[in-house]
Enzyme design. Structure first.
Site, mmCIF file in Angstrom:
data_model
loop_
_atom_site.group_PDB
_atom_site.id
_atom_site.type_symbol
_atom_site.label_atom_id
_atom_site.label_comp_id
_atom_site.label_asym_id
_atom_site.label_seq_id
_atom_site.Cartn_x
_atom_site.Cartn_y
_atom_site.Cartn_z
ATOM 1 N N CYS A 138 1.064 -13.263 4.882
ATOM 2 C CA CYS A 138 0.289 -12.027 4.821
ATOM 3 C C CYS A 138 1.113 -10.891 5.442
ATOM 4 O O CYS A 138 1.733 -11.075 6.471
ATOM 5 C CB CYS A 138 -1.015 -12.310 5.552
ATOM 6 N N GLU A 147 -3.312 -8.116 -0.275
ATOM 7 C CA GLU A 147 -2.255 -8.692 -1.095
ATOM 8 C C GLU A 147 -2.093 -7.796 -2.312
ATOM 9 O O GLU A 147 -2.983 -7.017 -2.645
ATOM 10 C CB GLU A 147 -2.609 -10.133 -1.489
#
Length: 221
Positions: free
Chosen positions: A2, A105
């Site tokens: 992430c 994302e």
């Protein structure tokens, strides 16, 4: 992955949720665009109980002479965590939880345009990323640093990315933090299919200087 996330839970609520003693220097919340090298909220176990501390997001191995002496290690792959020299000792001795509300994302169009998605828990609860930490630096410059552990994406999340952060449920926190003995390696697997959901958000978040609650608002697609 992430590489950016949001945190909206107040510091006192965070401390209560994790039964942790909060430091006096925690980063301000809410922050809808937490970026690498920012200070983040980290839960660690200690002899006198859990602590909620501010750590630099970007793990610095002890052999780095400066903060930029090597790659920026914001993530650590679960598959190689116990083997990589940078993370090997931390995997055994210095595991932590990194607190978030959701994370971002990106996918790309055929033209190369980056499209951001906001990923959050279906139940609305805060996210506890599995992490590892390392103190780095000398004397007054000494600081705590951390990285988020990642796994292959589960089927649901693979629609937008091939990796996902390792997200731990409350029952697993003691094992990951080393409070419940050994065996944390069994936790390092993709998350359950029904825990997370995601939606498109405004491309404004593509900038690491963007801020404000609008960043996590869904947009029509």
């Amino acid at each position: 992955m992430c590489g950016r996330f949001a945190i909206t839970l107040p510091n006192d609520a965070m401390a209560q949720l994790f039964s942790a003693r909060p430091a006096n220097t925690l980063p301000p919340v809410p922050n809808f665009n937490v970026c690498p090298t920012n200070q983040v909220h980290v839960v660690r176990a200690g002899e006198s109980g859990r602590r909620l501390d501010p750590l630099r997001w970007g793990f610095l191995p002890h052999w780095y002479k400066t903060e930029t002496a090597g790659p920026l290690l914001i993530n650590a792959r679960a598959e190689t965590l116990a083997e990589k020299p940078a993370f090997r000792a931390a995997c055994r001795e210095r595991r932590c939880l990194i607190v978030a509300t959701g994370f971002y994302e990106w996918t790309k169009t055929e033209q190369g345009t980056r499209l951001p998605w906001y990923i959050h828990r279906n139940d609305g609860a805060p996210i506890a990323f599995a992490g590892v930490w390392q103190d780095w630096g000398a004397d007054e410059a000494r600081q705590g640093t951390c990285a988020i552990v990642t796994t292959p994406a589960n089927n649901h999340l693979s629609a937008i990315h091939h990796r996902m952060p390792l997200i731990l449920e409350p029952d697993d926190w003691p094992l990951w933090l080393g409070e419940a003995g050994k065996g944390a390696a069994r936790l390092m697997r993709p998350g359950a299919e029904d825990v997370l959901d995601f939606y498109r958000v405004d491309p404004a978040v593509n900038s690491n200087r963007a801020s404000g609650s609008d960043l996590i608002q869904p947009i029509p697609v």
